[in-house]
Design a protein around this motif. Structure first.
Motif, PDB file in Angstrom:
ATOM      1  N   ASP A 160     -47.054-120.841 -47.030  1.00 16.50           N
ATOM      2  CA  ASP A 160     -45.746-120.912 -47.700  1.00 16.50           C
ATOM      3  C   ASP A 160     -44.648-120.438 -46.750  1.00 16.50           C
ATOM      4  O   ASP A 160     -44.881-119.627 -45.868  1.00 16.50           O
ATOM      5  CB  ASP A 160     -45.734-120.033 -48.954  1.00 16.50           C
ATOM      6  CG  ASP A 160     -46.742-120.519 -49.980  1.00 16.50           C
ATOM      7  OD1 ASP A 160     -46.985-121.734 -50.040  1.00 16.50           O
ATOM      8  OD2 ASP A 160     -47.296-119.678 -50.701  1.00 16.50           O
ATOM      9  N   HIS A 197     -49.212-109.840 -49.441  1.00 21.41           N
ATOM     10  CA  HIS A 197     -48.725-110.580 -48.265  1.00 21.41           C
ATOM     11  C   HIS A 197     -47.420-111.324 -48.572  1.00 21.41           C
ATOM     12  O   HIS A 197     -46.668-111.642 -47.657  1.00 21.41           O
ATOM     13  CB  HIS A 197     -49.790-111.553 -47.750  1.00 21.41           C
ATOM     14  CG  HIS A 197     -49.998-112.742 -48.620  1.00 21.41           C
ATOM     15  ND1 HIS A 197     -50.869-112.748 -49.687  1.00 21.41           N
ATOM     16  CD2 HIS A 197     -49.411-113.971 -48.618  1.00 21.41           C
ATOM     17  CE1 HIS A 197     -50.824-113.928 -50.281  1.00 21.41           C
ATOM     18  NE2 HIS A 197     -49.938-114.690 -49.654  1.00 21.41           N
ATOM     19  N   CYS A 198     -47.134-111.595 -49.842  1.00 24.53           N
ATOM     20  CA  CYS A 198     -45.892-112.292 -50.200  1.00 24.53           C
ATOM     21  C   CYS A 198     -44.697-111.362 -49.916  1.00 24.53           C
ATOM     22  O   CYS A 198     -43.646-111.824 -49.457  1.00 24.53           O
ATOM     23  CB  CYS A 198     -45.900-112.715 -51.668  1.00 24.53           C
ATOM     24  SG  CYS A 198     -47.446-113.500 -52.184  1.00 24.53           S
ATOM     25  N   CYS A 231     -45.214-118.999 -53.948  1.00 32.06           N
ATOM     26  CA  CYS A 231     -45.737-118.646 -55.274  1.00 32.06           C
ATOM     27  C   CYS A 231     -44.693-117.887 -56.105  1.00 32.06           C
ATOM     28  O   CYS A 231     -43.627-117.520 -55.602  1.00 32.06           O
ATOM     29  CB  CYS A 231     -46.946-117.747 -55.065  1.00 32.06           C
ATOM     30  SG  CYS A 231     -46.498-116.265 -54.147  1.00 32.06           S
ATOM     31  N   CYS A 251     -50.395-117.885 -45.572  1.00 31.51           N
ATOM     32  CA  CYS A 251     -50.806-118.630 -46.774  1.00 31.51           C
ATOM     33  C   CYS A 251     -50.298-120.068 -46.743  1.00 31.51           C
ATOM     34  O   CYS A 251     -50.658-120.870 -47.594  1.00 31.51           O
ATOM     35  CB  CYS A 251     -50.277-117.923 -48.023  1.00 31.51           C
ATOM     36  SG  CYS A 251     -48.473-117.791 -48.049  1.00 31.51           S
ATOM     37  N   SER A 264     -43.589-114.648 -54.559  1.00 30.18           N
ATOM     38  CA  SER A 264     -42.665-114.797 -53.417  1.00 30.18           C
ATOM     39  C   SER A 264     -41.232-114.998 -53.921  1.00 30.18           C
ATOM     40  O   SER A 264     -40.274-114.550 -53.283  1.00 30.18           O
ATOM     41  CB  SER A 264     -43.094-115.934 -52.487  1.00 30.18           C
ATOM     42  OG  SER A 264     -42.796-117.188 -53.046  1.00 30.18           O
ATOM     43  N   LEU A 298     -44.258-111.251 -46.184  1.00 34.94           N
ATOM     44  CA  LEU A 298     -43.572-112.464 -45.719  1.00 34.94           C
ATOM     45  C   LEU A 298     -42.062-112.337 -45.928  1.00 34.94           C
ATOM     46  O   LEU A 298     -41.267-112.665 -45.035  1.00 34.94           O
ATOM     47  CB  LEU A 298     -44.114-113.691 -46.472  1.00 34.94           C
ATOM     48  CG  LEU A 298     -43.405-115.018 -46.208  1.00 34.94           C
ATOM     49  CD1 LEU A 298     -43.495-115.413 -44.739  1.00 34.94           C
ATOM     50  CD2 LEU A 298     -43.997-116.130 -47.088  1.00 34.94           C
TER      51      LEU A 298
HETATM   52 FE1  FES Z   1     -47.777-117.676 -50.139  1.00 33.70          FE
HETATM   53 FE2  FES Z   1     -47.227-115.875 -52.068  1.00 33.70          FE
HETATM   54  S1  FES Z   1     -49.058-117.037 -51.780  1.00 33.70           S
HETATM   55  S2  FES Z   1     -45.996-116.477 -50.396  1.00 33.70           S
END
Ligand code: FES
Length: 139
Positions: free
Chosen positions: A56, A122-123, A79, A54, A82, A126
């Motif tokens: 981030d 996906h956060c 976000c 994403c 996250s 990550l």
């Molecule tokens: Fe990138 Fe949540 S959208 S970590």
């Protein structure tokens, strides 16, 4: 005395929170508004930095205490979810051995948060990938 502006701000905050409650669990909202363990750690024993698809970035820092994780912290430019993931994950790992922490799966983090909407899963992935990198940096 509350001015019209104060009342407007209050109303907007109430609306934002109401909208968030329609999408996120109470645990996600609490961790987002009051994140724990937020901040970079000077001279950590383990450090992971991962940029997600994403765009981030999540950073996780570990300090060991007798073979266990005594302290963990995180930083992200991502976000709201996250931030909730970083806060919850760095709280979960405290007191664990590196092996135990390395076994945490994104599903475990999602469960601890009472779930995330599909587009935010996906956060959690990550955050867990970053934790694994922090553990690997130590190995
Ligand atoms: Fe990138 Fe949540 S959208 S970590």
């Amino acid at each position: 005395m509350a001015t019209d502006f104060d009342r407007l701000v209050e109303e907007l905050q109430r609306q934002v929170l109401e909208d968030a409650r329609a999408v996120y669990s109470d645990k996600v909202i609490e961790a987002f508004y009051n994140p724990k363990n937020l901040g970079r750690m000077p001279e950590p024993d383990g450090k992971g930095v991962v940029k997600g698809g994403c765009g981030d970035t999540m950073e996780i820092y570990l300090r060991l205490d007798g073979g266990r994780i005594g302290e963990a912290s995180f930083m992200t430019d991502g976000c709201g979810p996250s931030i909730a993931c970083g806060s919850t994950l760095t709280t979960m790992v405290q007191g664990m051995s590196l092996d135990e922490a390395g076994e945490i799966r994104p599903e475990d983090l999602l469960q601890a948060l009472d779930g995330l909407p599909e587009e935010s899963v996906h956060c959690a992935e990550l955050a867990v990938s970053t934790l694994r990198e922090a553990i690997a940096s130590r190995a």
